[in-house]
Design a protein around this motif. Structure first.
Motif, mmCIF file in Angstrom:
data_model
loop_
_atom_site.group_PDB
_atom_site.id
_atom_site.type_symbol
_atom_site.label_atom_id
_atom_site.label_comp_id
_atom_site.label_asym_id
_atom_site.label_seq_id
_atom_site.Cartn_x
_atom_site.Cartn_y
_atom_site.Cartn_z
ATOM 1 N N GLU A 1 0.852 -1.192 0.000
ATOM 2 C CA GLU A 1 0.000 0.000 0.000
ATOM 3 C C GLU A 1 0.888 1.243 0.000
ATOM 4 O O GLU A 1 1.085 1.910 1.017
ATOM 5 N N ASP B 1 0.931 3.341 -3.124
ATOM 6 C CA ASP B 1 0.599 4.107 -4.326
ATOM 7 C C ASP B 1 0.350 5.585 -4.063
ATOM 8 O O ASP B 1 0.631 6.428 -4.915
ATOM 9 N N ASP B 2 -0.212 5.907 -2.898
ATOM 10 C CA ASP B 2 -0.605 7.297 -2.655
ATOM 11 C C ASP B 2 0.412 8.067 -1.812
ATOM 12 O O ASP B 2 0.111 9.129 -1.278
#
Length: 449
Positions: A266, A268-269
């Motif tokens: 996690e 990606d952001d």
């Protein structure tokens, strides 16, 4: 507001906490960031709540296996009561974690973290500058290339269901699908698992996986192999999964479709490019010290890091310890991935540690493979367990255990004995000399070797 820290940790789970605490103990100013409730996946929406549900399923399974052999069946799972019991474990975690961190003097921030530059993290209205940054954000479900993904239920949502749907469809044949499927089946639901390839649970020995699939089907779980999901449609209160099975059209209707097709880092952001942090498919690109290959002030651990480590809580914790040591003493420690015991909490359980038979041969070992159907052994006959098997990989030259693979109701505890043997490079002759309490599952170890 702007804040300066010695260490900024993104995440509050197993890969994050040890490093944060050790650096704080050394007098560092430490900040921790999480966009979700503090505590991480394992205690909140992973291992711990899952194991509570597994415990109930085991009790039902035990009673059903012993029906007519001294036990009268009739016990069932009250799902809403079970979920209430599960919440007694999960609900205190965020507040307890926050309190522990505050008492340690760690600064906590809630919100999405993203890089501004190589040393700065933005969280809501706060800008945090760190001499060092640890990325420990964990994993999320992989995006599936199918139509109608908005109709999927995810693992953390499954663990919060107040009522269990009557018919569940699991997309993907990994840990999550099999574990949740066995729980749901013992709770009375009709359960289907859709696996795109020929065999699920690809990281485990094929003979044991085949036996687990057989056991699953005998207990009412329908496993659809060589089946590819193309779309999910919603109609009224139900969902229809459409795809192909062995090249032929496939359609299945259910009350809930659960994502069980794997997880990805996690990250990606995080705007990693702004922080000059290189990444790849398996996570942040790191060197042998878990340090970013492109930005030396950044480290990564757990599911967010591209390492040889399996996505397991003990591995994340170990990597966090390594990061702490390297931050405090310079890059001297490397993570050790030789011993990574893993369990699939199905009924029976599937466990593994060390090398597979294929890996041992590829690495050039001369091996002896002890593959034994243990279902007729006293340990399993006394509880009427129909399927049990062991597969032990032994180095012929050194007489050491290279790998152990187990399928049984006792597998999750037994695998730790083999983890010890591999870690300390014990010979099978050494293990056979140990006097184990009898009658216990461990007392069978000598016969497995």
């Amino acid at each position: 507001m702007k804040h300066d820290f010695d260490l900024i940790v993104v995440g509050t789970g197993s890969a994050a906490t040890t490093a944060a605490m050790k650096c704080r103990d050394a007098g560092w100013e430490v900040a921790m960031i999480d966009s979700r409730p503090y505590g991480g996946t394992c205690p909140l929406r992973g291992c711990d709540p899952k194991k509570v549900l597994v415990g109930a399923a085991e009790m039902i399974d035990d009673a059903e296996r012993m029906n007519g052999k001294g036990i009268t069946s009739g016990t069932s799972i009250n799902w809403s009561e079970l979920m209430d019991f599960k919440r007694t474990f999960t609900e205190p975690v965020p507040e307890g974690t926050n309190k522990k961190l505050h008492e340690a003097g760690i600064h906590t921030f809630h919100g999405r973290a993203s890089f501004v530059d190589e040393e700065t993290i933005q969280v809501e209205d706060d800008q945090l500058t760190g001499k060092h940054i640890l990325i420990a954000t964990g994993a999320k479900p992989v995006e599936l290339p199918i139509e109608g993904t908005e109709h999927l239920t995810y693992s953390d949502e499954f663990l919060e269901l107040d009522e269990l749907p009557s018919k569940l469809i699991f997309v993907g044949g990994g840990y999550i699908s099999f574990e949740f499927a066995h729980i749901a089946a013992r709770a009375g639901a009709e359960v289907h698992i859709i696996q795109r390839g020929e065999r699920p649970l690809k990281n485990f020995e094929p003979e044991l996986v085949d036996l687990l699939v057989k056991s699953s089907e005998e207990n009412g779980i329908q496993v659809h192999l060589n089946t590819e999901v193309k779309s999910i449609r919603k109609s009224d209160a139900s969902f229809t999964v459409e795809g192909e099975k062995n090249g032929e059209p496939f359609e299945l209707e259910g009350d809930c479709v659960v994502h069980g097709a794997g997880r990805v880092p996690e990250i990606d952001d995080l705007d990693l490019e702004k922080g000059n942090v290189d990444s790849e498919k398996d996570g942040v690109s790191v060197n042998e010290y878990l340090q970013s290959v492109s930005n030396p002030r950044v480290y990564a651990a757990g599911d967010a890091a591209a390492t040889k480590g399996l996505p397991l809580t003990p591995i994340a914790s170990m990597e966090s310890q390594v990061v702490a040591a390297n931050l405090l003493d310079g890059n001297k420690q490397k993570p050790d991935y030789e011993v990574m015991p893993s369990n699939v909490f199905t009924l029976p359980k599937l466990s593994a540690v060390g090398l597979s038979e294929e890996a041992a041969r590829e690495q050039g070992y001369t091996i002896r493979v002890n593959k034994i159907d243990t279902s007729e052994w006293y340990t399993y006959k006394r509880t009427n367990e129909k399927h049990a098997m062991v597969k032990i990989i032994i180095d012929e030259d050194t007489d050491q255990v290279l790998g152990a693979h187990l399928l049984s109701r006792e597998a999750d505890e037994l695998i730790n004995h083999f983890a010890t043997a591999i870690h300390f490079k014990l010979k099978t002759a050494d293990l056979k000399q140990v006097t184990y309490a009898y009658p216990t599952a461990a007392s069978d170890i000598g016969s497995m070797l």
